[in-house]
Every structure is written in structure tokens, then in C-alpha cells.
Design an enzyme around this catalytic site. Structure first.
Site, PDB file in Angstrom:
ATOM      1  N   HIS A 236       0.571  -1.129  -0.177  1.00 48.44           N
ATOM      2  CA  HIS A 236      -0.126   0.382   0.061  1.00 48.44           C
ATOM      3  C   HIS A 236       1.199   1.281  -0.398  1.00 48.44           C
ATOM      4  CE1 HIS A 236      -3.224   3.125   0.998  1.00 48.44           C
ATOM      5  NE2 HIS A 236      -4.056   2.641   1.326  1.00 48.44           N
ATOM      6  N   ARG A 256      -6.677  10.124   0.350  1.00 47.70           N
ATOM      7  CA  ARG A 256      -6.932  10.800  -0.944  1.00 47.70           C
ATOM      8  C   ARG A 256      -8.153  10.618  -1.787  1.00 47.70           C
ATOM      9  NH1 ARG A 256      -3.441   6.670  -3.399  1.00 47.70           N
ATOM     10  NH2 ARG A 256      -3.551   5.516  -1.232  1.00 47.70           N
TER      11      ARG A 256
END
Ligand SMILES: Cc1cc2nc3c(=O)[nH]c(=O)nc-3n(C[C@H](O)[C@H](O)[C@H](O)COP(=O)(O)OP(=O)(O)OC[C@H]3O[C@@H](n4cnc5c(N)ncnc54)[C@H](O)[C@@H]3O)c2cc1C
Length: 603
Positions: A236, A256
């Protein structure tokens, strides 16, 4: 002979995360007796840690979304190595599985008109992740658990399975010990479902908790089942990098999705520098457009921070290697900048990302509404695992089913965020249903006393040694080695070194010494987990050596390009009769024409 209790269940489910619970619910609903086993307390599985959401084309926020778009996004994200039938079933069935959770009591965040709210996530064309702030997994597991326990299943908590039991070719039970007292138990079962989660603890920097030692992968492999796609391990892009005690803890992609941007130490938004051709049409070419996308502008395209995880992770590594990283070896992730755009930004961040706010204040003394976070890649999710039939979830061994992270096929070379939680409920249900059907059609098998005695002898051998390595030290050395030599950027030279190191670690693991008795002895637990960690590490390294290209989560510095020829097969690992680990290429089945047409239309 050692004393042990024997319990009988029609279906035995090993693992009580989202996949195991959903399987157990479905088997129970089919009227068979169900035993459910987990290493920790019920409700404490990995699933509870899931933050960002569950992907399902409910089209509540954008009516252009539907199963075909979700299917295409999943295939594109997996670089077309996915099992297309699984991707089809997943995209079609996820919405109903999410609505079912709601009927069972799950409280999702809401749109203004009262529907389940959906958020943007990497690789998903439209807002698709149903969520509960950034605590979606908690709501999911609470709901499944509450629903499940009323169906009569028997739960065995703090219990570890160490071997599967076979009668001829068929799996007919499992053997293990309760972690509290160290007592052994045999479970006879007509069908067994593995739902044991991931392998992240084979690496030093990981978002995974102590439980994820690849047990299901190793149990299935030892029982003769095929493993596929073991080279595809997801790093990740955003784990915490500072302070050292919290390195690897996840920072959800939801940051995000809500407008967070990635910056290097020069303040440059580097994700705009490298947009892959496969995603160029769908990616914003300026910051303003990217911002509008996160705020729901349907004409805007996604910002490059929401490209797939494999790509974002590699861009971050490139910045760090080029000396443009943050002070503690990561890059900056900034959500606080949205105050330039919205008046009540701090309140909004705390509302949308409560766990992230809390995590950074408590662990790093950083207020994310005011300053950027430092982040870097962390070992997160295993795309590879037990090969299963798409419709029934049965492995290549009769009577053995698998679902969730320990099964493979849906995600191909890279998983999209949110597609794991939906995988658990879609394929957990299918595994539970087909295990129940199998159990109704087959009786109990015969369990060989010698197999049990041999498992007992092997498991207690570490107590009998008067000298030998400390199991924690061997595990630590394995994690360091895998992080350094089979990590996010791979080369043949380093992976050959890894294979040699794995041989030495195997020898050391065979000689570890455990002090004390079997009652809650974490040294003993680690000694047993080590065997599984070594098996999955060997499989990852072998597959990664064989894939001489870069695709999805697998990046080879010595073969940096994607090769068309490698897109035609999966790598299959199995245990040969001489005990050796074998690897073969297996051609991917020709995609159904109607599905191919959907992919072409969405290009
Ligand atoms: C921090 C974090 C955030 C995430 N966020 C998201 C997200 O927002 N959306 C998303 O889709 N995915 C997310 N993921 C991934 C997702 O949470 C996992 O892939 C998923 O929960 C795995 O579920 P599972 O049911 O397969 O296994 P798990 O939930 O991992 O459960 C495994 C179970 O198996 C048991 N077990 C293991 N070995 C044995 C054994 N030998 N004997 C007995 N029991 C055993 C364990 O005790 C446990 O009960 C996230 C992951 C992490 C770490």
C-alpha cells in the site's frame, strides 16, 4: 497416544473475519452444523481494521456506475490476470451483499436523500465505496457477528489450526490447539472452509496484525492444493513512517479520496509526472480538475493520487530513492491544504477521517487538519493464494473451500481498494453455500490416528530441545530478509540470495527452542507460525523469480516492462510428492466474448 477431544461439524470454517463469518452464516442458513474457529477473540479479525469502505456499484452517488464499469475497473486494475468469472460474479453480486448488510443492521454513512453514501477510491471510475467514516470494517464485522451468532454456529476463539486432515484425496477435518491452555483438538468435518486472511507478517514493514502469518495458504499447500499468483503482493502506498514504533500502520486511501495530495520535500506534486497509458484517458491533467473530481464534479477526471496502488507506491519509492523524500524516509501526504478551498475544512476532515485524525494525533503528535503526514509504502494485501473454482470456491482438493484474502483469482496482479471487503461477502457467501451442499452430499471421512500423533510430535518438538534459536529472532530475521530482498522492487540477484537465506532460515526454524509449558506460550505460537511464514515466503520468492516482467504489484528492476507473453498465464505452485515446491505456468482461460466486449467498450 496424546489425549485430545474430537468435535464433529458438517462444515468447519477456519477464520472469523468477514469471509469466514459470511461463509459460516450461509452454511448455517442451509441447515448444517457449523464450527467457526479463530486465532484471537471473535470480532478481532483483520476485517475490523478496514477503513476506507466496501466497493459495490450501487450507483447511489453517480448513476453512471453499474456492474459492467466495476467489472472493467477490476480487470484493468488486475492487469487482466484476474479470473474473469470471479470478477464478473463479484461486480454483479456486491451491491446485493451490501444491501443485505444494511438489512442486517449495518449503518452506513448517508447521501442527502438517505441512500448509502459512496466515496472515491483508487482505480474506481465512479464513487463506489460504501463506508462508515473510516471505520467500515468495524461496522461490517459487528453486523456479521451479531447476525451470525443467532444462527447457532459454535465459535472456538483463541484456537489455532496447525494441520488439515485428509482421507485419501479429500479433506475431512483439521487439528489444532487452544492458545490459552495449549490443549489439542480434532475437528471432524464433511467440508472445510479456509478464511484465514493474509501473509503480511512475512515482512518487516506491514499494515497487518500479528495474526497474518499465511496459515491458510500454508495449510492448503501442505494438503496438496494449488496456490496461484503468489508473486503479487500489494504494498500500500501510504503507511506511517514515523515514529519507528508505528511504522507500517495504514493511512487509508480515503485521505486521497477526500482530496489529499502527495508532495515531495520540494513541495512538488510528483504524481502528475508519471501517468500510465492505461489510465491516461481517465486521469486529470491539471490540479484544478483533480480537485473538482474529489468534490463530485462529474465532468472531471480523477487526480493521479487515485491511480492504482502499485503505481502510486512505485512513484513514492522513486521520489525517496532520488533524495526528494521527507525527513524520515517517506513523502508528504497533505489533506490540510483543502482549507484553501473550503471554509470548514478542519471540521470536515475530522468528520470524514476520524480514525486518521485520532491515529496521527495520538501516535505521531501531528494534527492532520493543520500539517501534512509523512507516509511510505507498507506490505498490505496478498493477491495470491488458494486457487478456487469461481462459482463454488472449492480448491483443487475435494472438500476444501477458500474465501477472502487467502483465496486468489479475483484481483489478478493488483487489487483495487475496497474490493477486498466486497470479495469477502460475495465469495464468503458462495463458499458457505457450496461447502454446505458438499457436506450434505458426503459423509465424515476416516481420520488416521497416526497423522494426528505425527502433528502432535512435530508441534511440541521445540519444547524438547535443550538448545536452539529463539523463534522470535528467526521470525525477525525472516521479515528483514523478505523486506530487503523480495520487496517492492525486485531483481534476480537479490531473489537468489533470498532463496539461499530461506534455506538457512528453514534449518534454524527446525531447531528453535521454546521454554516453559504450553499454556499461553507466545514463543511456542511463534515457533509454529514460523513454518507457515517460511512456506509463503518461499512461494512468493519462487513465483517472483519466474515472472520475468513487471506487472501490477510485481516490479522487477531487471525486467521493468510488461511483456504480452506473460499476460497469458498465471503461475501455479504446488507441493510435489517428494515434498519439493513446484511451479508451473497455467494458461488463463479465454475470456467470454460478451465480457471481452464490455472491456473494449469501456476503454
Ligand atoms: C489497516 C487495513 C485497512 C484496510 N482497509 C480496507 C478497506 O477499506 N477496504 C477493503 O476492501 N479492504 C481493506 N483492507 C483489507 C481487508 O481488510 C482484508 O483483506 C480483509 O479484511 C481480509 O478478510 P478475511 O476475512 O479474508 O480475513 P481476516 O479478516 O484477515 O480474518 C482472518 C481470520 O482467520 C483467523 N486465522 C488465521 N489463521 C488461523 C489459524 N491457523 N487457525 C485458526 N484461525 C486462523 C484469524 O484469527 C481471523 O479470525 C484493509 C486492511 C488493513 C490491514
Amino acid at each position: 497416544m496424546t489425549n485430545y477431544d474430537t468435535l464433529d461439524y458438517d462444515v468447519l470454517v477456519i477464520g472469523a473475519g468477514g469471509a469466514g463469518l459470511r461463509a459460516a452464516i450461509e452454511s448455517s442458513a442451509h441447515g448444517v452444523s457449523v464450527g467457526l474457529i479463530c486465532k484471537s477473540l471473535l470480532g478481532k479479525a483483520h476485517t475490523v481494521m478496514a477503513e476506507g469502505g466496501v466497493a459495490a456499484a450501487l450507483s447511489n452517488v453517480d448513476e453512471r456506475d453499474n456492474w459492467k464499469v466495476h467489472f472493467t475497473d477490476t480487470m484493468r486494475g488486475g492487469q487482466y490476470l484476474n479470473n474473469w468469472r470471479m470478477a464478473e460474479l463479484h461486480a454483479k453480486e456486491a451491491p446485493e451483499r451490501v444491501r443485505e448488510l444494511e438489512r442486517w443492521g449495518a449503518l452506513f454513512d448517508r447521501t442527502k436523500d438517505g441512500k448509502i453514501l459512496q466515496r472515491n477510491f483508487g482505480g474506481h471510475k465512479y464513487p463506489r465505496l460504501a463506508h462508515v467514516g473510516d471505520r467500515t470494517g468495524l461496522e461490517m464485522i459487528r453486523t456479521l457477528q451479531d447476525h451470525g451468532i443467532h444462527l447457532g454456529m459454535q465459535v472456538h476463539m483463541e484456537f489455532t489450526i496447525i494441520t488439515l486432515l485428509k482421507d485419501g484425496d479429500r479433506v475431512v477435518g483439521a487439528f489444532g490447539y487452544d492458545r490459552e491452555r495449549g490443549r489439542f483438538k480434532v475437528f471432524r468435518a464433511k467440508a472445510v472452509v479456509l478464511a484465514t486472511g493474509g501473509v503480511g507478517r512475512a515482512y518487516k514493514i506491514s499494515s497487518n496484525s500479528w495474526e497474518y502469518t499465511g496459515d491458510g495458504h500454508a495449510l492448503a499447500y501442505q494438503a496438496g492444493a494449488d496456490l496461484i499468483d503468489m508473486e503479487f503482493l500489494q504494498f500500500h502506498p501510504t503507511g506511517m513512517v514515523w515514529p519507528p514504533s508505528v511504522q507500517g500502520i495504514l493511512v487509508t486511501e480515503g485521505v486521497r479520496g477526500e482530496g489529499g495530495i502527495l508532495l515531495n520535500k520540494e513541495g512538488h506534486r510528483f504524481m502528475f509526472d508519471d501517468i500510465p497509458d492505461l489510465y491516461r484517458n481517465q486521469t486529470a491533467d491539471n490540479e484544478e480538475e483533480g480537485w473538482r473530481y474529489t468534490q463530485g464534479d462529474r465532468q472531471a477526471r480523477r487526480p493521479p493520487e487515485l491511480l492504482t496502488r502499485d503505481h502510486v507506491a512505485r512513484c513514492i519509492v522513486r521520489e525517496i530513492k532520488a533524495g526528494r523524500g521527507s525527513p524520515h524516509g517517506g513523502v508528504f501526504l497533505d489533506i490540510s491544504w483543502i482549507k484553501e478551498k473550503i471554509p470548514n475544512a478542519a471540521d470536515l476532515i475530522r468528520k470524514k477521517l476520524p480514525s486518521m485524525y485520532h491515529q496521527f494525533i495520538k501516535l505521531a503528535d501531528i494534527d492532520i487538519t493543520k500539517e501534512p503526514m509523512e507516509v511510505g509504502p507498507t506490505t498490505h494485501y496478498m493477491m495470491g493464494g488458494i486457487k478456487v473454482d469461481a462459482d463454488t470456491q472449492m480448491s483443487t482438493v475435494p472438500g476444501l473451500f477458500a474465501a477472502g484474502e487467502c483465496a486468489a483469482g479475483l484481483h489478478g496482479a493488483n487489487r483495487l481498494g475496497g474490493n477486498s471487503l466486497s470479495d469477502l461477502i460475495v465469495f464468503g457467501k458462495r463458499a458457505g453455500e457450496h461447502a454446505a451442499i458438499f457436506a450434505k452430499q458426503n459423509g465424515y471421512g476416516t481420520i488416521d490416528d497416526e497423522a494426528i500423533q505425527s502433528a502432535v510430535n512435530q508441534s511440541v518438538a521445540a519444547f524438547e530441545r535443550t538448545e536452539g534459536d529463539n523463534p522470535f529472532q528467526v521470525q525477525f530475521d525472516l521479515q528483514e530478509m523478505m523486506q530487503d530482498l523480495v520487496g517492492i522492487v525486485r531483481t534476480e540477484e537479490e531473489m537468489l540470495q533470498a532463496q539461499a537465506a530461506l534455506g538457512r532460515l528453514r534449518d534454524r526454524a527446525a531447531r528453535v527452542r521454546v521454554i516453559g509449558n504450553r499454556e499461553y506460550n507466545s514463543g511456542w505460537h511463534t515457533a509454529l507460525d514460523l513454518q507457515n511464514l517460511l512456506t509463503v515466503s518461499e512461494a512468493i520468492t519462487l513465483a517472483a523469480l519466474h515472472r520475468k516482467e513487471s506487472r501490477g504489484a510485481h516490479f522487477r528492476d531487471d525486467y521493468p516492462n510488461k511483456e504480452a507473453a506473460y499476460g497469458a498465464f498465471n503461475l501455479v505452485i504446488r507441493k510435489e510428492s517428494d515434498g519439493q515446491m513446484d511451479i508451473q505456468q497455467q494458461a488463463i482461460q479465454q475470456i467470454r466474448p460478451d465480457l471481452q466486449q464490455i472491456i473494449e467498450e469501456m476503454k
